[in-house]
Scaffold this active site. Structure first.
Site, PDB file in Angstrom:
ATOM      1  N   TYR A  38       0.809  -1.217   0.000  1.00 46.05           N
ATOM      2  CA  TYR A  38       0.000   0.000   0.000  1.00 46.05           C
ATOM      3  C   TYR A  38       0.843   1.268   0.000  1.00 46.05           C
ATOM      4  O   TYR A  38       0.371   2.318  -0.439  1.00 46.05           O
ATOM      5  CB  TYR A  38      -0.988  -0.008   1.163  1.00 46.05           C
ATOM      6  CG  TYR A  38      -2.122  -0.971   0.914  1.00 46.05           C
ATOM      7  CD1 TYR A  38      -3.116  -0.669  -0.018  1.00 46.05           C
ATOM      8  CD2 TYR A  38      -2.180  -2.195   1.563  1.00 46.05           C
ATOM      9  CE1 TYR A  38      -4.143  -1.560  -0.279  1.00 46.05           C
ATOM     10  CE2 TYR A  38      -3.209  -3.095   1.314  1.00 46.05           C
ATOM     11  CZ  TYR A  38      -4.183  -2.771   0.391  1.00 46.05           C
ATOM     12  OH  TYR A  38      -5.199  -3.658   0.125  1.00 46.05           O
ATOM     13  N   GLU A  39       2.075   1.192   0.462  1.00 44.48           N
ATOM     14  CA  GLU A  39       2.957   2.362   0.444  1.00 44.48           C
ATOM     15  C   GLU A  39       3.554   2.602  -0.940  1.00 44.48           C
ATOM     16  O   GLU A  39       3.573   3.727  -1.415  1.00 44.48           O
ATOM     17  CB  GLU A  39       4.086   2.205   1.469  1.00 44.48           C
ATOM     18  CG  GLU A  39       3.650   2.373   2.904  1.00 44.48           C
ATOM     19  CD  GLU A  39       3.237   3.791   3.263  1.00 44.48           C
ATOM     20  OE1 GLU A  39       3.772   4.764   2.691  1.00 44.48           O
ATOM     21  OE2 GLU A  39       2.356   3.926   4.138  1.00 44.48           O
ATOM     22  N   SER A  40       4.070   1.543  -1.577  1.00 43.64           N
ATOM     23  CA  SER A  40       4.857   1.740  -2.799  1.00 43.64           C
ATOM     24  C   SER A  40       4.531   0.783  -3.932  1.00 43.64           C
ATOM     25  O   SER A  40       5.119   0.894  -5.007  1.00 43.64           O
ATOM     26  CB  SER A  40       6.344   1.579  -2.475  1.00 43.64           C
ATOM     27  OG  SER A  40       6.612   0.223  -2.129  1.00 43.64           O
TER      28      SER A  40
END
EC number: 3.2.1.17
Length: 156
Positions: free
Chosen positions: A52-54
């Site tokens: 979900y971050e990257s």
């Protein structure tokens, strides 16, 4: 015309060192680096957060409204964890932010361990709070053929 060709070559060279990891390949790297069970978090927690971050992309950079930026597969913030030459930084990981943008993620992992060792734990990442905390994370390891056990309990 030649200037734009040079720029394209430079950008291509910069991206040669970047990598978008496959889920199971990343899971094995994280397990080998000792993240399974580190501070009570599982490989499932780490995979969910990094997704979900990257999107598992080591070259991902996000610029925030406050002027700070987040770098690499774990989106480590320039105000706290690394130095980017622009944002005033605590630089708690003692590293240049651009070192977080290549395929070699051991330095990213070492810095992320410092984040998780802080009082906030994985709550330091909003994406983990929104998408991972309290969820059955077993799907993140499905098909990976490794020893890591998924976390099915809610961490309190």
């Amino acid at each position: 015309m030649q200037v734009s060709g040079t720029i394209v070559v430079i950008l291509m060279a910069a991206n040669v060192e970047a990598k978008i990891y496959e889920r199971c390949d990343l899971a094995k790297k994280l397990e080998a680096a000792g993240l399974n069970g580190f501070k009570g978090y599982t490989i499932g927690d780490w995979l969910c957060m990094a997704h979900y971050e990257s999107g598992f992309d080591t070259s991902f950079v996000n610029h925030n409204p406050d002027g700070s930026s987040e770098y690499g597969i774990f989106q480590l913030n320039s105000a706290w964890w690394c130095y980017n030459g622009v944002t005033p930084s605590e630089n708690l990981c003692h590293m240049d932010c651009h070192e977080l943008l290549n395929r070699h993620i051991l330095d990213d992992i070492m810095c992320a361990k410092k984040v998780v060792s802080s009082e906030s734990g994985m709550s330091a990442w909003d994406s983990w709070n929104q998408h991972c905390y309290g969820y059955d994370l077993s799907e993140w390891l499905r098909g990976c053929h490794m020893n890591a056990k998924p976390n099915k309990k809610i961490i309190s």
